[in-house]
Design a protein around this motif. Structure first.
Motif, PDB file in Angstrom:
ATOM      1  N   UNK A 254       0.813  -1.205   0.000  1.00  0.00           N
ATOM      2  CA  UNK A 254       0.000   0.000   0.000  1.00  0.00           C
ATOM      3  C   UNK A 254       0.851   1.262   0.000  1.00  0.00           C
ATOM      4  N   UNK A 255       2.186   1.095  -0.077  1.00  0.00           N
ATOM      5  CA  UNK A 255       3.072   2.260  -0.072  1.00  0.00           C
ATOM      6  C   UNK A 255       3.429   2.662  -1.501  1.00  0.00           C
ATOM      7  N   UNK A 256       4.353   3.613  -1.624  1.00  0.00           N
ATOM      8  CA  UNK A 256       4.689   4.167  -2.933  1.00  0.00           C
ATOM      9  C   UNK A 256       5.407   3.174  -3.846  1.00  0.00           C
ATOM     10  N   UNK A 257       5.929   2.071  -3.271  1.00  0.00           N
ATOM     11  CA  UNK A 257       6.643   1.096  -4.101  1.00  0.00           C
ATOM     12  C   UNK A 257       5.708   0.412  -5.087  1.00  0.00           C
ATOM     13  N   UNK A 258       4.473   0.192  -4.663  1.00  0.00           N
ATOM     14  CA  UNK A 258       3.499  -0.457  -5.523  1.00  0.00           C
ATOM     15  C   UNK A 258       3.760  -1.924  -5.770  1.00  0.00           C
ATOM     16  N   UNK A 259       4.708  -2.528  -5.042  1.00  0.00           N
ATOM     17  CA  UNK A 259       5.053  -3.921  -5.278  1.00  0.00           C
ATOM     18  C   UNK A 259       3.909  -4.860  -4.920  1.00  0.00           C
ATOM     19  N   UNK A 260       3.749  -5.897  -5.714  1.00  0.00           N
ATOM     20  CA  UNK A 260       2.974  -7.073  -5.334  1.00  0.00           C
ATOM     21  C   UNK A 260       3.980  -8.195  -5.167  1.00  0.00           C
ATOM     22  N   UNK A 261       3.876  -8.930  -4.074  1.00  0.00           N
ATOM     23  CA  UNK A 261       4.905  -9.932  -3.816  1.00  0.00           C
ATOM     24  C   UNK A 261       4.380 -11.080  -2.985  1.00  0.00           C
ATOM     25  N   UNK A 262       5.148 -12.149  -2.997  1.00  0.00           N
ATOM     26  CA  UNK A 262       4.907 -13.281  -2.106  1.00  0.00           C
ATOM     27  C   UNK A 262       5.913 -13.187  -0.971  1.00  0.00           C
ATOM     28  N   UNK A 263       5.420 -13.107   0.243  1.00  0.00           N
ATOM     29  CA  UNK A 263       6.266 -13.113   1.432  1.00  0.00           C
ATOM     30  C   UNK A 263       6.300 -14.542   1.954  1.00  0.00           C
ATOM     31  N   UNK A 264       7.428 -15.216   1.765  1.00  0.00           N
ATOM     32  CA  UNK A 264       7.580 -16.609   2.202  1.00  0.00           C
ATOM     33  C   UNK A 264       8.242 -16.619   3.572  1.00  0.00           C
ATOM     34  N   UNK A 265       7.495 -16.979   4.581  1.00  0.00           N
ATOM     35  CA  UNK A 265       7.971 -16.980   5.957  1.00  0.00           C
ATOM     36  C   UNK A 265       8.203 -18.405   6.428  1.00  0.00           C
ATOM     37  N   UNK A 266       9.381 -18.644   6.997  1.00  0.00           N
ATOM     38  CA  UNK A 266       9.716 -19.930   7.598  1.00  0.00           C
ATOM     39  C   UNK A 266       9.831 -19.731   9.097  1.00  0.00           C
ATOM     40  N   UNK A 267       9.021 -20.442   9.858  1.00  0.00           N
ATOM     41  CA  UNK A 267       9.021 -20.315  11.313  1.00  0.00           C
ATOM     42  C   UNK A 267      10.136 -21.198  11.878  1.00  0.00           C
TER      43      UNK A 267
END
Length: 322
Positions: free
Chosen positions: A155-168
């Motif tokens: 929602x910021x000025x970067x405009x990126x759409x991305x996959x955030x892959x989190x490993x616990x």
């Protein structure tokens, strides 16, 4: 005490904070795997909220290799279980450390990675009171070494759409109150602190007046990690004016705060100076009395119910640090 409610997060934390604000609409069931090497793909069915066409391979608990066809689009709140973990089940109240990769869905480029410098984000606590219910449901019941990809549209000025892959990668429990050895040689002229059975402090100012220099006195000496100016510290606290008037207490809200002891890029502390100077060097599990002069608190500025030029008195329980 924070200067503001906005905290400064690591790169993964910023992405996590954004992901946590999304309307994730499906729960994550408990994960299990007996294999030390895992490769799995997203469910291509039309289950609501799941991302199709993303795969991950690699040894559990290490940086995965993630693949998908580009360009693609993701919905806010969408997710895919990429690797099913083989560790302990994540439970209510656990603090979870996660490593992360953010991948641009337009071209697959890596936007952010915590694995390379081994800087996991440990700001996540599995608590339905502090996490959104949807995000809470994604983590609780998963196993350590699980990797989940979340779809995010920035929602910021970067405009990126991305996959955030989190490993616990690990979990721990925060303390409920200070635990350790009672300090016996507290100076007699300082405020007198007593504690209820649950640890909540009360105070007798014992004639405490204004001060020109910071007083930091350990009341209970915890045996946990020593705090540095690179830590975020999880605390419960109560604050008073020197006339004994209480102006704030996280105990009254039955809550904790995460206080950053480091400075931002402009050199500004994220908490008042008296907290930063008074807590660095203390240990997790400790209870600390701080008597803070105005120039290390709010100076000549009125702050809510705190008058200008006030000396502030705090009792702080250090429950965790990351």
């Amino acid at each position: 005490m924070r200067k503001s409610v906005k905290s400064m997060l690591s790169p993964l934390g910023k992405a996590v904070a954004l992901a946590c604000s999304l309307a994730m609409c499906v729960s994550l069931a408990a994960c299990s795997s007996s294999s030390s090497d895992s490769k799995s793909s997203s469910d291509s069915s039309d289950k609501k909220g799941q991302i199709a066409g993303v795969t991950a391979k690699g040894k559990l608990g290490e940086k995965p290799t993630i693949s998908f066809n580009t360009p693609m689009t993701v919905s806010d709140g969408s997710y895919v279980v990429l690797q099913k973990g083989d560790g302990d089940v994540i439970e209510e109240g656990d603090r979870v450390c996660a490593q992360g990769i953010a991948l641009n869905v337009k071209d697959g480029t890596e936007l952010m990675d915590t694995w390379t410098k081994n800087t996991p984000d440990c700001s996540l606590k599995v608590d339905s009171k502090t996490l959104s219910s949807t995000y809470y449901n994604q983590i609780k019941g998963a196993k350590i070494n699980t990797t989940i990809g979340f779809g995010v549209n920035a929602q910021d000025s970067s405009g990126y759409s991305y996959i955030l892959a989190m490993t616990f990668v690990s979990k721990s429990k925060d303390l409920e109150k200070a635990t350790g050895e009672e300090v016996k040689d507290v100076p007699a002229n300082l405020p007198k602190v007593t504690r209820a059975k649950n640890g909540e402090p009360s105070i007798d100012m014992n004639g405490q007046g204004s001060v020109d220099s910071l007083i930091s006195q350990t009341l209970i000496k915890g045996n946990g990690a020593k705090l540095t100016d690179k830590n975020t510290v999880v605390v419960k606290y109560t604050g008073w004016l020197t006339d004994g008037k209480q102006f704030d207490s996280s105990w009254d809200r039955d809550s904790t705060i995460d206080a950053d002891l480091f400075s931002d890029s402009s050199g500004q502390h994220q908490v008042i100076e008296g907290w930063q100077k008074g807590l660095v060097g203390q240990t997790v599990g400790s209870q600390v009395l701080l008597v803070i002069p105005p120039d290390q608190a709010y100076g000549d500025k009125e702050q809510g119910s705190i008058p200008a030029n006030s000396t502030l008195v705090f009792v702080i329980d250090i429950l965790a640090a990351y």
